[in-house]
Design a protein around this motif. Sequence first.
Motif, PDB file in Angstrom:
ATOM      1  N   LEU A   1      22.327  72.295  20.285  1.00  0.00           N
ATOM      2  CA  LEU A   1      21.056  73.017  20.359  1.00  0.00           C
ATOM      3  C   LEU A   1      19.923  72.130  20.867  1.00  0.00           C
ATOM      4  CD1 LEU A   1      20.984  75.181  17.089  1.00  0.00           C
ATOM      5  CD2 LEU A   1      21.195  75.983  19.440  1.00  0.00           C
ATOM      6  N   LEU A   2      19.867  70.902  20.359  1.00  0.00           N
ATOM      7  CA  LEU A   2      18.804  69.997  20.779  1.00  0.00           C
ATOM      8  C   LEU A   2      18.905  69.656  22.263  1.00  0.00           C
ATOM      9  CD1 LEU A   2      18.581  67.557  17.738  1.00  0.00           C
ATOM     10  CD2 LEU A   2      16.685  68.822  18.709  1.00  0.00           C
ATOM     11  N   PHE A   3      20.108  69.313  22.722  1.00  0.00           N
ATOM     12  CA  PHE A   3      20.277  68.968  24.128  1.00  0.00           C
ATOM     13  C   PHE A   3      19.988  70.166  25.027  1.00  0.00           C
ATOM     14  CE2 PHE A   3      23.395  65.519  22.648  1.00  0.00           C
ATOM     15  CZ  PHE A   3      22.386  64.568  22.640  1.00  0.00           C
ATOM     16  N   PHE A   4      20.419  71.361  24.597  1.00  0.00           N
ATOM     17  CA  PHE A   4      20.133  72.559  25.387  1.00  0.00           C
ATOM     18  C   PHE A   4      18.632  72.811  25.431  1.00  0.00           C
ATOM     19  CE2 PHE A   4      19.343  77.069  25.860  1.00  0.00           C
ATOM     20  CZ  PHE A   4      20.137  77.392  26.949  1.00  0.00           C
ATOM     21  N   TYR A   5      17.974  72.676  24.298  1.00  0.00           N
ATOM     22  CA  TYR A   5      16.531  72.894  24.191  1.00  0.00           C
ATOM     23  C   TYR A   5      15.780  71.989  25.167  1.00  0.00           C
ATOM     24  CZ  TYR A   5      12.019  73.331  21.700  1.00  0.00           C
ATOM     25  OH  TYR A   5      10.713  73.560  21.355  1.00  0.00           O
ATOM     26  N   ILE A   6      16.130  70.704  25.157  1.00  0.00           N
ATOM     27  CA  ILE A   6      15.435  69.738  26.007  1.00  0.00           C
ATOM     28  C   ILE A   6      15.770  69.961  27.474  1.00  0.00           C
ATOM     29  CG2 ILE A   6      15.229  67.281  26.548  1.00  0.00           C
ATOM     30  CD1 ILE A   6      15.793  66.761  23.534  1.00  0.00           C
ATOM     31  N   ALA A   7      17.065  70.128  27.781  1.00  0.00           N
ATOM     32  CA  ALA A   7      17.494  70.265  29.176  1.00  0.00           C
ATOM     33  C   ALA A   7      16.930  71.531  29.817  1.00  0.00           C
ATOM     34  CB  ALA A   7      19.019  70.263  29.250  1.00  0.00           C
ATOM     35  N   LEU A   8      17.024  72.665  29.106  1.00  0.00           N
ATOM     36  CA  LEU A   8      16.548  73.913  29.691  1.00  0.00           C
ATOM     37  C   LEU A   8      15.042  73.871  29.932  1.00  0.00           C
ATOM     38  CD1 LEU A   8      17.082  76.771  30.650  1.00  0.00           C
ATOM     39  CD2 LEU A   8      16.738  77.567  28.302  1.00  0.00           C
ATOM     40  N   THR A   9      14.294  73.328  28.981  1.00  0.00           N
ATOM     41  CA  THR A   9      12.843  73.269  29.152  1.00  0.00           C
ATOM     42  C   THR A   9      12.463  72.373  30.319  1.00  0.00           C
ATOM     43  OG1 THR A   9      12.609  73.572  26.755  1.00  0.00           O
ATOM     44  CG2 THR A   9      10.658  72.853  27.969  1.00  0.00           C
ATOM     45  N   ARG A  10      13.142  71.243  30.465  1.00  0.00           N
ATOM     46  CA  ARG A  10      12.858  70.354  31.597  1.00  0.00           C
ATOM     47  C   ARG A  10      13.181  71.042  32.926  1.00  0.00           C
ATOM     48  NH1 ARG A  10      14.732  64.114  30.455  1.00  0.00           N
ATOM     49  NH2 ARG A  10      13.420  63.693  28.641  1.00  0.00           N
ATOM     50  N   LEU A  11      14.346  71.690  32.998  1.00  0.00           N
ATOM     51  CA  LEU A  11      14.734  72.366  34.240  1.00  0.00           C
ATOM     52  C   LEU A  11      13.792  73.523  34.556  1.00  0.00           C
ATOM     53  CD1 LEU A  11      18.622  72.428  33.787  1.00  0.00           C
ATOM     54  CD2 LEU A  11      17.319  71.056  35.426  1.00  0.00           C
ATOM     55  N   TRP A  12      13.367  74.239  33.526  1.00  0.00           N
ATOM     56  CA  TRP A  12      12.459  75.371  33.739  1.00  0.00           C
ATOM     57  C   TRP A  12      11.145  74.889  34.343  1.00  0.00           C
ATOM     58  CZ3 TRP A  12      13.827  80.454  32.202  1.00  0.00           C
ATOM     59  CH2 TRP A  12      12.827  81.423  32.372  1.00  0.00           C
ATOM     60  N   ARG A  13      10.674  73.735  33.882  1.00  0.00           N
ATOM     61  CA  ARG A  13       9.400  73.205  34.351  1.00  0.00           C
ATOM     62  C   ARG A  13       9.462  72.778  35.816  1.00  0.00           C
ATOM     63  NH1 ARG A  13       7.265  69.544  29.232  1.00  0.00           N
ATOM     64  NH2 ARG A  13       6.229  71.245  28.120  1.00  0.00           N
ATOM     65  N   LEU A  14      10.652  72.568  36.343  1.00  0.00           N
ATOM     66  CA  LEU A  14      10.772  72.228  37.760  1.00  0.00           C
ATOM     67  C   LEU A  14      10.397  73.413  38.648  1.00  0.00           C
ATOM     68  CD1 LEU A  14      14.122  70.208  37.750  1.00  0.00           C
ATOM     69  CD2 LEU A  14      11.782  69.311  37.772  1.00  0.00           C
ATOM     70  N   GLU A  15      10.544  74.636  38.124  1.00  0.00           N
ATOM     71  CA  GLU A  15      10.271  75.843  38.901  1.00  0.00           C
ATOM     72  C   GLU A  15       8.979  76.548  38.485  1.00  0.00           C
ATOM     73  OE1 GLU A  15      11.940  76.948  41.487  1.00  0.00           O
ATOM     74  OE2 GLU A  15      13.430  75.330  41.384  1.00  0.00           O
ATOM     75  N   TRP A  16       8.686  76.543  37.184  1.00  0.00           N
ATOM     76  CA  TRP A  16       7.527  77.283  36.676  1.00  0.00           C
ATOM     77  C   TRP A  16       6.733  76.424  35.710  1.00  0.00           C
ATOM     78  CZ3 TRP A  16      12.463  79.775  36.246  1.00  0.00           C
ATOM     79  CH2 TRP A  16      12.693  80.752  37.224  1.00  0.00           C
ATOM     80  N   ASP A  17       5.455  76.687  35.640  1.00  0.00           N
ATOM     81  CA  ASP A  17       4.589  76.020  34.675  1.00  0.00           C
ATOM     82  C   ASP A  17       4.688  76.743  33.333  1.00  0.00           C
ATOM     83  OD1 ASP A  17       3.642  74.129  36.459  1.00  0.00           O
ATOM     84  OD2 ASP A  17       2.058  75.462  37.190  1.00  0.00           O
ATOM     85  N   VAL A  18       4.874  75.991  32.285  1.00  0.00           N
ATOM     86  CA  VAL A  18       4.888  76.552  30.932  1.00  0.00           C
ATOM     87  C   VAL A  18       3.967  75.702  30.063  1.00  0.00           C
ATOM     88  CG1 VAL A  18       7.197  77.535  31.073  1.00  0.00           C
ATOM     89  CG2 VAL A  18       6.924  75.180  30.305  1.00  0.00           C
ATOM     90  N   PRO A  19       3.442  76.257  28.976  1.00  0.00           N
ATOM     91  CA  PRO A  19       2.547  75.484  28.099  1.00  0.00           C
ATOM     92  C   PRO A  19       3.194  74.197  27.623  1.00  0.00           C
ATOM     93  CG  PRO A  19       2.511  77.812  27.514  1.00  0.00           C
ATOM     94  CD  PRO A  19       3.606  77.642  28.533  1.00  0.00           C
ATOM     95  N   ILE A  20       2.387  73.175  27.430  1.00  0.00           N
ATOM     96  CA  ILE A  20       2.899  71.861  27.070  1.00  0.00           C
ATOM     97  C   ILE A  20       3.568  71.854  25.695  1.00  0.00           C
ATOM     98  CG2 ILE A  20       0.757  71.057  25.995  1.00  0.00           C
ATOM     99  CD1 ILE A  20       1.297  68.329  27.308  1.00  0.00           C
TER     100      ILE A  20
END
Length: 393
Positions: free
Chosen positions: A102-121
Amino acid sequence: MSSDANRIDKRKRRDHRVDALRGLALLMMLTDHVYSDWLNRLTMRNFGFADAADIFVLLAGYASYLAYGRLIMRPPPAGGWRVAIHRIVTRCVRLYLFQLILLFFYIALTRLWRLEWDVPIDFLEPELSHGFDWLLAVVTLQALPDMVNILPIYILFLLSFPLMFWLLRRSPYFLLAGSFTLWALVNLDPAINLPNVIDSDGWYFDPFAWQFIFTIGVLLAFIVHRRGGHLNVSGRFRGLCIAVLIIGVIECFPYKLYHLPDLRMFHLQALADKSSLGPLRILDVLAIFILVQSSGWCTRFASSSPGQILAVMGRHSLEVFCLGTVLDLIIRLGMATFGTHWPLQLASNLVGFLCVYGLAVWLDHHKYEAALMEGKSRAEISGRDDASARQDG
């Protein structure tokens, strides 16, 4: 009456209340973790001091007694301390692996998402946003971001269960007094906590406080088991529990959200802190449990079709919780990027429910098929003493 008829009759009489209550808690957690979801307005955190997390931990203690306490009391080689401790350690390893995933998925998905879209910090703490310095903290459970911070306390409580049970067998009052003392110390000094590198206050669910509700769950299972699976209380005591819940509704209802006048009489929220498990949270969740376990109506509902939808999820709480957490993160990112309009919310809630329910049904079917291959009848499998014991055992 034939043997098969006896088995079927036993299945009809089986108590599904704990499973259904845990399934309901899992569904509420699914919506509570998506802060902009309109279904948040209907979950118990808006109508009382406690929320789904309190129920989840209380029932974790309850199920632990049924799964491991009764196993310890069985004679070897099928039971005993060695067998129970082996199963507890195996379960904790599984929980730890799920936590890391869960932790690795949480971190990886959020990082990858930020490459395409802006999300709150606030979707990812700065300590986890870059590089690999966070890896050691994650592996040692010293970095617990939002939404993935409840399984670690469950691991700690399970590892401490043999000591709890040893104290319970000597004196339930001694176990309760020791647990209460530790909880009281935390409420007097909230600094008593474990370190969390992304929060200077420590673990959000302070384990030294939350162990108390887990211990209460263990003691309740001990009491209910000795009374044949039903909690018999007087009508006056049930009335007191209802009064506690009514006060919780009045004190916690979100009046501003509905532009209503504030009807709170005492303003007791300071006694319901979540991190240190404020006393009113304990009273609230205890009132709910007592009313459910002493209610014939709840027994009938839990055996009905709607109740079984909740119960099947409760029987597979770890997998349902983890899938729900993954879906919550995806939905939160989606709403932060594309908005919180009604079609997206409706689609997200429907897809989320179908996914977790579908997983639970598949796991239930898989367990039945595996047991049938061992030569057991379906009625015999369903007629086991307690579904929670199957889940945590």
